[in-house]
Design a protein around this motif. Structure first.
Motif, PDB file in Angstrom:
ATOM      1  N   ASN A 190     -19.339   0.213 -23.480  1.00 15.92           N
ATOM      2  CA  ASN A 190     -19.273   1.135 -22.342  1.00 15.92           C
ATOM      3  C   ASN A 190     -17.843   1.640 -22.139  1.00 15.92           C
ATOM      4  O   ASN A 190     -17.604   2.847 -22.031  1.00 15.92           O
ATOM      5  CB  ASN A 190     -19.789   0.436 -21.085  1.00 15.92           C
ATOM      6  N   GLU A 191     -16.875   0.742 -22.084  1.00 18.01           N
ATOM      7  CA  GLU A 191     -15.481   1.142 -21.863  1.00 18.01           C
ATOM      8  C   GLU A 191     -14.948   1.994 -23.012  1.00 18.01           C
ATOM      9  O   GLU A 191     -14.227   2.966 -22.774  1.00 18.01           O
ATOM     10  CB  GLU A 191     -14.602  -0.083 -21.653  1.00 18.01           C
ATOM     11  N   SER A 192     -15.304   1.644 -24.233  1.00 23.74           N
ATOM     12  CA  SER A 192     -14.830   2.424 -25.382  1.00 23.74           C
ATOM     13  C   SER A 192     -15.417   3.832 -25.364  1.00 23.74           C
ATOM     14  O   SER A 192     -14.718   4.809 -25.656  1.00 23.74           O
ATOM     15  CB  SER A 192     -15.190   1.717 -26.687  1.00 23.74           C
ATOM     16  N   MET A 193     -16.695   3.938 -25.021  1.00 25.34           N
ATOM     17  CA  MET A 193     -17.309   5.266 -24.960  1.00 25.34           C
ATOM     18  C   MET A 193     -16.699   6.106 -23.842  1.00 25.34           C
ATOM     19  O   MET A 193     -16.535   7.314 -24.003  1.00 25.34           O
ATOM     20  CB  MET A 193     -18.816   5.147 -24.781  1.00 25.34           C
ATOM     21  N   LEU A 194     -16.350   5.469 -22.745  1.00 28.64           N
ATOM     22  CA  LEU A 194     -15.724   6.205 -21.650  1.00 28.64           C
ATOM     23  C   LEU A 194     -14.316   6.678 -22.017  1.00 28.64           C
ATOM     24  O   LEU A 194     -13.838   7.677 -21.483  1.00 28.64           O
ATOM     25  CB  LEU A 194     -15.684   5.349 -20.383  1.00 28.64           C
ATOM     26  N   LEU A 195     -13.653   5.989 -22.936  1.00 31.43           N
ATOM     27  CA  LEU A 195     -12.320   6.384 -23.389  1.00 31.43           C
ATOM     28  C   LEU A 195     -12.365   7.441 -24.493  1.00 31.43           C
ATOM     29  O   LEU A 195     -11.346   8.048 -24.814  1.00 31.43           O
ATOM     30  CB  LEU A 195     -11.549   5.163 -23.907  1.00 31.43           C
ATOM     31  N   ALA A 196     -13.539   7.661 -25.078  1.00 35.27           N
ATOM     32  CA  ALA A 196     -13.680   8.518 -26.253  1.00 35.27           C
ATOM     33  C   ALA A 196     -14.125   9.935 -25.894  1.00 35.27           C
ATOM     34  O   ALA A 196     -14.747  10.170 -24.857  1.00 35.27           O
ATOM     35  CB  ALA A 196     -14.688   7.905 -27.222  1.00 35.27           C
ATOM     36  N   ASP A 197     -13.793  10.852 -26.800  1.00 36.82           N
ATOM     37  CA  ASP A 197     -14.330  12.207 -26.754  1.00 36.82           C
ATOM     38  C   ASP A 197     -15.518  12.325 -27.707  1.00 36.82           C
ATOM     39  O   ASP A 197     -16.451  13.074 -27.459  1.00 36.82           O
ATOM     40  CB  ASP A 197     -13.261  13.225 -27.182  1.00 36.82           C
ATOM     41  N   LEU A 239     -28.472  12.296 -24.510  1.00 34.87           N
ATOM     42  CA  LEU A 239     -28.334  11.366 -23.392  1.00 34.87           C
ATOM     43  C   LEU A 239     -26.964  10.686 -23.419  1.00 34.87           C
ATOM     44  O   LEU A 239     -26.310  10.549 -22.391  1.00 34.87           O
ATOM     45  CB  LEU A 239     -29.453  10.330 -23.410  1.00 34.87           C
ATOM     46  N   LEU A 240     -26.518  10.261 -24.612  1.00 35.89           N
ATOM     47  CA  LEU A 240     -25.180   9.661 -24.725  1.00 35.89           C
ATOM     48  C   LEU A 240     -24.095  10.670 -24.360  1.00 35.89           C
ATOM     49  O   LEU A 240     -23.137  10.337 -23.666  1.00 35.89           O
ATOM     50  CB  LEU A 240     -24.938   9.129 -26.137  1.00 35.89           C
ATOM     51  N   LEU A 241     -24.239  11.894 -24.849  1.00 37.75           N
ATOM     52  CA  LEU A 241     -23.253  12.932 -24.540  1.00 37.75           C
ATOM     53  C   LEU A 241     -23.142  13.117 -23.024  1.00 37.75           C
ATOM     54  O   LEU A 241     -22.044  13.159 -22.473  1.00 37.75           O
ATOM     55  CB  LEU A 241     -23.642  14.253 -25.194  1.00 37.75           C
ATOM     56  N   ASP A 242     -24.283  13.233 -22.378  1.00 44.94           N
ATOM     57  CA  ASP A 242     -24.293  13.474 -20.940  1.00 44.94           C
ATOM     58  C   ASP A 242     -23.807  12.258 -20.154  1.00 44.94           C
ATOM     59  O   ASP A 242     -23.046  12.393 -19.196  1.00 44.94           O
ATOM     60  CB  ASP A 242     -25.704  13.865 -20.479  1.00 44.94           C
ATOM     61  N   THR A 243     -24.235  11.066 -20.563  1.00 44.72           N
ATOM     62  CA  THR A 243     -23.885   9.842 -19.842  1.00 44.72           C
ATOM     63  C   THR A 243     -22.391   9.552 -19.906  1.00 44.72           C
ATOM     64  O   THR A 243     -21.788   9.143 -18.915  1.00 44.72           O
ATOM     65  CB  THR A 243     -24.670   8.637 -20.408  1.00 44.72           C
ATOM     66  N   PHE A 244     -21.795   9.785 -21.062  1.00 44.27           N
ATOM     67  CA  PHE A 244     -20.393   9.402 -21.249  1.00 44.27           C
ATOM     68  C   PHE A 244     -19.439  10.591 -21.310  1.00 44.27           C
ATOM     69  O   PHE A 244     -18.242  10.417 -21.548  1.00 44.27           O
ATOM     70  CB  PHE A 244     -20.250   8.537 -22.508  1.00 44.27           C
ATOM     71  N   GLY A 245     -19.940  11.797 -21.112  1.00 46.43           N
ATOM     72  CA  GLY A 245     -19.074  12.966 -21.122  1.00 46.43           C
ATOM     73  C   GLY A 245     -18.460  13.229 -22.495  1.00 46.43           C
ATOM     74  O   GLY A 245     -17.315  13.645 -22.590  1.00 46.43           O
ATOM     75  N   LEU A 246     -19.233  12.976 -23.539  1.00 49.96           N
ATOM     76  CA  LEU A 246     -18.732  13.126 -24.910  1.00 49.96           C
ATOM     77  C   LEU A 246     -18.884  14.562 -25.381  1.00 49.96           C
ATOM     78  O   LEU A 246     -19.633  15.338 -24.816  1.00 49.96           O
ATOM     79  CB  LEU A 246     -19.506  12.193 -25.848  1.00 49.96           C
ATOM     80  N   LYS A 247     -18.187  14.868 -26.480  1.00 48.96           N
ATOM     81  CA  LYS A 247     -18.265  16.210 -27.082  1.00 48.96           C
ATOM     82  C   LYS A 247     -19.335  16.236 -28.146  1.00 48.96           C
ATOM     83  O   LYS A 247     -19.651  15.280 -28.756  1.00 48.96           O
ATOM     84  CB  LYS A 247     -16.918  16.586 -27.685  1.00 48.96           C
TER      85      LYS A 247
END
Length: 185
Positions: free
Chosen positions: A141-148, A177-185
């Motif tokens: 969770n923390e790593s995904m929140l730190l990632a783009d 869902l992952l993109l939206d949940t974690f604000g990823l590109k």
């Protein structure tokens, strides 16, 4: 994984840099020689006087799926945050970081400080190599929140969903869902 990323960046004509740690042993010397001959910048590579260079043993199981053995208490379990890495992080255009190196508190701390020290325009790529027992809901969770960007294999995607307690859908919807949940590109 991050060393592979640096290798390919160098092979494509960019400045690939490895910020990691090796032991003062034969494997460390061989790794250093290989990286240097590949034009990877090793000036941010730390040397550990006590711990050996990290290794990964890969064997295929009866279904021809890779199984990994990753010894603990190796050099990259002791990444040491310092001014030199602070400067590198602040100048980085792209950072690739993984999950396995975060298994030790010391290295996890150094990796997260490195990522947080990067500029706002730096692209952060999380290579989620999910090997038991070195990942947890908190670390993922923390790593995904730190990632783009998050790199997941076809087996790691469902494993990530199970770990995070998310409902797995088809590949495209799960990725969305992952993109939206974690604000990823």
């Amino acid at each position: 994984a991050p060393a592979n990323f640096a290798y390919y960046a160098s092979a494509l004509g960019h400045r690939g840099i490895v910020a990691s740690r090796i032991g003062q042993d034969q494997l460390g010397k061989e790794a250093l020689d290989l990286l240097n001959s590949s034009k990877v910048d090793t000036s941010f590579l730390q040397t550990d006087e006590l711990a050996p260079t990290g290794t990964v043993v890969v064997e295929n199981d009866p279904k021809n799926q890779p199984q990994y053995t990753i010894p603990e208490e190796v050099a990259w379990d002791y990444l040491d945050w310092g001014d030199k890495w602070q400067t590198l992080a602040s100048q980085a255009d792209v950072i690739c970081f993984g999950s396995v190196a975060q298994r030790s508190p010391q290295s996890r701390h150094a990796i997260r400080r490195f990522i947080r020290a990067a500029g706002k325009d730096c692209l952060r790529i999380f290579d989620a190599n999910l090997f038991q027992p070195w990942y947890s809901v908190e670390k993922i969770n923390e790593s995904m929140l730190l990632a783009d960007i998050v790199k997941l294999s076809d087996t790691e995607l469902p494993q990530t969903f199970r770990t995070l307690g998310l409902k797995l859908q088809n590949l495209r919807n799960s990725a969305r869902l992952l993109l939206d949940t974690f604000g990823l590109k």
